[in-house]
Design a protein around this motif. Sequence first.
Motif, PDB file in Angstrom:
ATOM      1  N   ARG A  20      58.152  45.668  89.496  1.00  0.00           N
ATOM      2  CA  ARG A  20      59.050  45.014  88.539  1.00  0.00           C
ATOM      3  C   ARG A  20      60.480  45.151  89.047  1.00  0.00           C
ATOM      4  O   ARG A  20      60.752  45.975  89.906  1.00  0.00           O
ATOM      5  N   ILE A  61      64.833  44.920  87.660  1.00  0.00           N
ATOM      6  CA  ILE A  61      65.855  44.726  86.627  1.00  0.00           C
ATOM      7  C   ILE A  61      67.012  43.992  87.274  1.00  0.00           C
ATOM      8  O   ILE A  61      67.580  44.466  88.260  1.00  0.00           O
ATOM      9  N   ARG A  93      67.581  39.003  77.134  1.00  0.00           N
ATOM     10  CA  ARG A  93      66.859  40.265  76.975  1.00  0.00           C
ATOM     11  C   ARG A  93      65.383  40.211  77.321  1.00  0.00           C
ATOM     12  O   ARG A  93      64.831  41.184  77.813  1.00  0.00           O
ATOM     13  N   GLU A  94      64.711  39.115  77.028  1.00  0.00           N
ATOM     14  CA  GLU A  94      63.265  39.047  77.214  1.00  0.00           C
ATOM     15  C   GLU A  94      62.906  38.924  78.690  1.00  0.00           C
ATOM     16  O   GLU A  94      63.465  38.090  79.399  1.00  0.00           O
ATOM     17  N   PRO A  95      61.949  39.728  79.152  1.00  0.00           N
ATOM     18  CA  PRO A  95      61.535  39.618  80.554  1.00  0.00           C
ATOM     19  C   PRO A  95      60.900  38.257  80.852  1.00  0.00           C
ATOM     20  O   PRO A  95      60.345  37.618  79.965  1.00  0.00           O
ATOM     21  N   HIS A 152      63.109  41.798  84.543  1.00  0.00           N
ATOM     22  CA  HIS A 152      63.750  42.293  83.327  1.00  0.00           C
ATOM     23  C   HIS A 152      65.256  42.126  83.481  1.00  0.00           C
ATOM     24  O   HIS A 152      65.780  42.106  84.592  1.00  0.00           O
ATOM     25  N   ALA A 154      66.007  48.221  79.324  1.00  0.00           N
ATOM     26  CA  ALA A 154      65.200  47.550  80.348  1.00  0.00           C
ATOM     27  C   ALA A 154      64.328  48.556  81.100  1.00  0.00           C
ATOM     28  O   ALA A 154      63.153  48.293  81.376  1.00  0.00           O
ATOM     29  N   ASP A 163      61.468  49.494  78.872  1.00  0.00           N
ATOM     30  CA  ASP A 163      60.495  48.390  78.841  1.00  0.00           C
ATOM     31  C   ASP A 163      59.595  48.426  80.076  1.00  0.00           C
ATOM     32  O   ASP A 163      58.390  48.194  79.985  1.00  0.00           O
ATOM     33  N   ILE A 164      60.182  48.715  81.229  1.00  0.00           N
ATOM     34  CA  ILE A 164      59.400  48.778  82.466  1.00  0.00           C
ATOM     35  C   ILE A 164      58.445  49.959  82.436  1.00  0.00           C
ATOM     36  O   ILE A 164      57.276  49.832  82.819  1.00  0.00           O
TER      37      ILE A 164
END
Length: 177
Positions: free
Chosen positions: A54, A56, A124-126, A131, A155, A158-159
Amino acid sequence: MPPPDRHLTARTARHPATEQLGAWVHLSSPVQRIAHDATGIEVVSPSLTVRAQRVIVATPPVPAGRITFDPPLPALYSHLPQRVVPGAIIRVHTVYPQPFWREQHLSGQTLAPRSPVPYGSALREPVGRIHWAGTESATLMHGLMEGAVRSGERAAQDILVALARARQTAGLPDRSP
C-alpha cells in the motif's frame, strides 16, 4: 541498504529523523508514477522504483495531480487538482452560545467558497491500495500542520487495519503490535 520495499521518498531538507532512517530516505526524488493493482503498488521516481502493499500519498492535490496513476484514478480524484486552490482558506473564529451544529453531526468547521468540501471523500477515501493524507484531507485542524499530522496518522491506521484483514483472510498470524 534496506530492502527495496522499505524505502521512503522525501523532498524535504535533511532533518534528524531522516538521519536516523539513513538509506531509507531519498531526497529530491519526486514520485512520477504510481501503478496499482490487486497485488500491490509500484512507486516510480527518477532515482528508484519501490514495490509495496500500500502507499500513502501525502502531498497537496495540485502536486499529486502531477503523478501519473496507472490505472488512472476515478474522475472524482482526477478533478481535484483543477478544483482545489492552494492557500484559498480564510480562517475566522466565531463564538456561539450553544454548539448547535453538533445536533446535525457537524464539526463546526467551514471552508472558503472554492473549498474542496464537495470532494471531501476523494481527499480521504482510499483508491484501492492508495491512501491519502495531508492537511487537505484532515477532518479536524484543516489547513494546519496539526491536521496534516492527524490525517497521516489516520491513513497509517487505515493501512494497518487493511494489512491485518488481509493477513487474517490469508490465514496468517496477526503481526500488529
